[in-house]
Structure formats: structure tokens, C-alpha cells
Design an enzyme around this catalytic site. Structure first.
Site, PDB file in Angstrom:
ATOM      1  N   ASP A 135      -3.029  -0.979   9.466  1.00 10.69           N
ATOM      2  CA  ASP A 135      -3.064  -1.056   7.997  1.00 10.69           C
ATOM      3  C   ASP A 135      -3.652  -2.364   7.489  1.00 10.69           C
ATOM      4  OD1 ASP A 135      -1.643   1.312   7.752  1.00 10.69           O
ATOM      5  OD2 ASP A 135       0.296   0.314   7.581  1.00 10.69           O
ATOM      6  N   LYS A 158       0.841  -1.211   0.000  1.00  6.66           N
ATOM      7  CA  LYS A 158       0.000   0.000   0.000  1.00  6.66           C
ATOM      8  C   LYS A 158       0.860   1.239   0.000  1.00  6.66           C
ATOM      9  CE  LYS A 158       0.724   1.719   4.220  1.00  6.66           C
ATOM     10  NZ  LYS A 158       1.594   2.805   4.366  1.00  6.66           N
TER      11      LYS A 158
HETATM   12  O1  C5P Z   1      -1.123  -0.434  14.044  1.00  5.26           O
HETATM   13  P1  C5P Z   1       0.280  -0.865  13.973  1.00  5.26           P
HETATM   14  O2  C5P Z   1       0.577  -2.006  14.918  1.00  5.26           O
HETATM   15  O3  C5P Z   1       0.767  -1.157  12.598  1.00  5.26           O
HETATM   16  O4  C5P Z   1       1.141   0.351  14.483  1.00  5.26           O
HETATM   17  C1  C5P Z   1       2.495   0.219  14.814  1.00  5.26           C
HETATM   18  C2  C5P Z   1       2.887   1.403  15.686  1.00  5.26           C
HETATM   19  O5  C5P Z   1       2.825   2.613  14.926  1.00  5.26           O
HETATM   20  C3  C5P Z   1       1.975   1.639  16.862  1.00  5.26           C
HETATM   21  O6  C5P Z   1       2.373   0.877  17.976  1.00  5.26           O
HETATM   22  C4  C5P Z   1       2.129   3.124  17.119  1.00  5.26           C
HETATM   23  O7  C5P Z   1       3.340   3.366  17.794  1.00  5.26           O
HETATM   24  C5  C5P Z   1       2.300   3.680  15.712  1.00  5.26           C
HETATM   25  N1  C5P Z   1       1.029   4.139  15.136  1.00  5.26           N
HETATM   26  C6  C5P Z   1       0.508   5.340  15.583  1.00  5.26           C
HETATM   27  N2  C5P Z   1      -0.685   5.788  15.049  1.00  5.26           N
HETATM   28  C7  C5P Z   1      -1.328   5.087  14.095  1.00  5.26           C
HETATM   29  C8  C5P Z   1      -0.803   3.873  13.614  1.00  5.26           C
HETATM   30  C9  C5P Z   1       0.390   3.433  14.161  1.00  5.26           C
HETATM   31  O8  C5P Z   1       1.075   6.014  16.454  1.00  5.26           O
HETATM   32  N3  C5P Z   1      -2.461   5.570  13.586  1.00  5.26           N
END
Ligand code: C5P
Length: 314
Positions: free
Chosen positions: A154, A25
């Protein structure tokens, strides 16, 4: 998707192997708001899936459990145990379906890792779909979305592909009927940026008064729906994480400038970086631009891709 195994004997026979291609993506618009109480940042983003794929193969194993192997990008570097999102995804499907997991998962990775292209989330999405098909576990759309959102912000988009607006922490999706295709040159670098690291840098820059939340996606959504020319799309690309990514990896600035000098319509950091996307006017331009960026040096690998493309559960 390919299914193989015992199919020649009876149409209803169970597959022994399922392969799913799942796309990377990009975020043509990535608006980042403040950190929320749960630590995630509010997002106002437009996702688009592009034609750079990992292949997830799920095969029935001889022993119980989830075994993971990886070839291609990140092989030997990425974890293959419980820490890998694909292993977590397989276990979620097993729990949901009430089946004993007995699966060998193989990731053939072409999506660059830690590059802002959601390769790990794509693998998780592909694994959800592949294991559900392998074990014949029926998962409704809403439930599949819930499982995906539990794995990462994502992952829901990676299931669907196409083009969508993402809100919340990125997991709340509204489909966009984008025309296209639009053509990109994807230049990876030999550094990586972890997503949390880049979000922290956004926060740090904001404390210094640098950057603001680009919450309005209307113009780019309308442009995608109307099949706007790449020359116009070039002026609508937004990434609130770009300054943070360049602050963490200053060498990105010269890669971006180099691509623009070679005739890219726009240079755009992909997600939290450090992969850089260059917008081309058509496929011929993308091929020529990729060659010129490759010859110039500074990128680890250079690919061409088009979007939007469908995800494995579109
Ligand atoms: O959602 P995901 O596990 O992929 O996100 C990884 C990290 O990226 C989260 O732990 C957070 O620190 C950061 N993140 C964030 N805000 C988002 C998505 C991700 O701060 N909207």
C-alpha cells in the site's frame, strides 16, 4: 508540509525539521484473487485517500541513528524499533542518498491502527518524503515508487493519494481522475485484524466455495471519473475481504446494520477491516449520521472524512 529551523538566515539554509501530513486510504473496490507463488494475493483494487491524517515529523538529531517516538493512536503499543516501517523507510532514504542517518522521527497518529486504513503504510510513505526533504536527497518518481513498494503493497499509493487503480499485489498504480468529494463516516472498533490473518481467512472461505475474485473495476472507475452521486456509488462498492473480516469479527455485522438503519447509503468494511465505512450523501448527512452512529454505541470512535485528498508526494 511545514519546514522550520534556520530558514530566516539564508534561503538555501538546510531545514532542521520537516513535517508531512499523510492521509489514510480506503478501497471502494477491493478484488482479491488467488495467492501467488510469493505468498501475496493478486489484487484488483481502487484506492482512495481520505481526510484522516497522521503527521510525520523528521528532525535532525544530535546522535547518529534513527529514533522514533509516537503519540496518539497506537502510542505505547506500536513498536518504535527496527520493526516499525517508518524506521525502515528512514534507513532506506539514508542508504539511497548515501547520508549518515541522524534523525528523530515523531508520528502523531490519528489514523486508527490495524483497522484496514493503511496507517502504518501512510507513516512509511510520510517518512520517505520527510527524510528526503530533511536530508535534501533527490529521489526520482520511479525510484521513490520502488523504495515504497519494497516497504509494503500500500505504500506507493499512500505517497500519491488521490484515487488510483491498484494491481499486482496492490503496488502497481494507475491514476484515476476522480471528481468528488465523497463523504464517509469512519467507525473504528475495539478489535483489530492483521492483514495476513484476513487474507488467510479469504483463502479458507474460498476453499469452502465462498466468494470469488471481483477483478473488474471499470464501472466504479467510470463512476469516480464522472463524479457520480453517492446514491449511485453506494451500489458499486465491492470488498472481497468483507466476508472474511465479518467471519473473524462477527460483531462487525451489527455495526454495519446499525449504520444502515441510521440512514447510511452503504456500509463497507475498509480494506481488511475491522474499520467500517458508511457512505453519506453530503457533508451535512455525514455529520448527522456520525452523531447517530456514535449515540447508538458499538463503535470505538466515529470520524467523518472526505475523499479524494492528495498524498505527500502527489
Ligand atoms: O505488503 P504488505 O507488507 O503490507 O502486506 C502484509 C501482508 O499481507 C503480506 O505479508 C501478506 O501476508 C498479505 N498480503 C497479501 N496480498 C497482498 C498484500 C498483502 O497476501 N496483495
Amino acid at each position: 508540509m511545514n519546514e522550520s529551523g534556520s530558514g530566516q538566515t539564508a534561503p538555501a539554509a538546510r531545514s532542521t525539521s520537516v513535517s508531512v501530513d499523510v492521509p489514510a486510504k480506503i478501497n471502494p473496490h477491493l478484488g482479491v484473487g488467488d495467492a501467488r507463488a510469493d505468498g501475496f494475493h493478486a489484487l484488483s483494487t481502487v484506492y482512495q485517500a481520505i481526510s484522516l491524517y497522521d503527521t510525520v515529523t523528521a528532525e535532525r538529531g544530535d546522535e547518529s541513528g534513527v529514533k522514533l517516538t509516537i503519540s496518539g493512536e497506537g502510542a505505547g503499543v506500536l513498536p518504535t524499533g527496527e520493526d516499525n516501517l517508518a524506521v525502515k523507510a528512514a534507513k532506506l532514504v539514508a542508504i539511497y542518498g548515501g547520508v549518515e542517518p541522524d534523525v528523530r522521527i515523531h508520528l502523531n497518529k490519528r489514523i486508527p491502527i490495524a483497522g484496514g486504513l493503511a496507517g502504518g503504510s501512510a507513516d512509511a510513505a510520510g517518512t520517505l518524503v520527510a527524510c528526503a526533504r530533511l536530508w535534501e536527497v533527490e529521489i526520482g518518481d520511479a525510484e521513490l515508487h520502488r523504495l515504497a513498494a519494497g516497504l509494503g503493497s500500500d505504500v506507493p499509493f499512500c505517497l500519491k493519494g488521490g484515487t488510483a487503480v491498484g494491481s499486482g499485489r496492490g503496488e502497481e498504480l494507475t491514476r484515476v481522475a476522480a471528481k468528488g468529494p465523497w463523504h464517509w463516516v469512519v467507525a473504528t472498533t475495539d478489535t483489530q485484524i492483521s492483514t495476513p490473518e484476513c487474507f488467510k481467512e479469504v483463502d479458507r472461505l474460498r476453499e469452502d466455495g465462498i466468494g470469488r475474485f471481483s477483478s473488474d473495476v471499470d464501472a466504479i472507475v467510470r463512476a469516480f471519473e464522472s463524479g457520480v452521486g453517492a446514491d449511485k456509488l453506494a451500489h458499486l462498492l465491492v470488498n472481497d475481504m468483507e466476508a472474511a473480516a465479518v467471519s473473524l469479527r462477527p460483531q462487525l455485522a451489527s455495526l454495519m446494520h446499525g449504520g444502515l438503519e441510521e440512514g447510511a447509503l452503504a456500509a463497507h468494511v475498509s480494506g481488511s477491516g475491522p474499520t467500517v465505512l458508511f457512505l453519506a450523501s453530503d457533508v451535512k448527512h455525514a455529520v448527522a449520521l456520525a452523531r447517530r452512529i456514535r449515540m447508538r454505541g458499538g463503535a470505538r470512535s466515529v470520524h467523518i472524512a472526505e475523499g479524494p485528498v492528495a498524498g505527500p508526494a502527489a
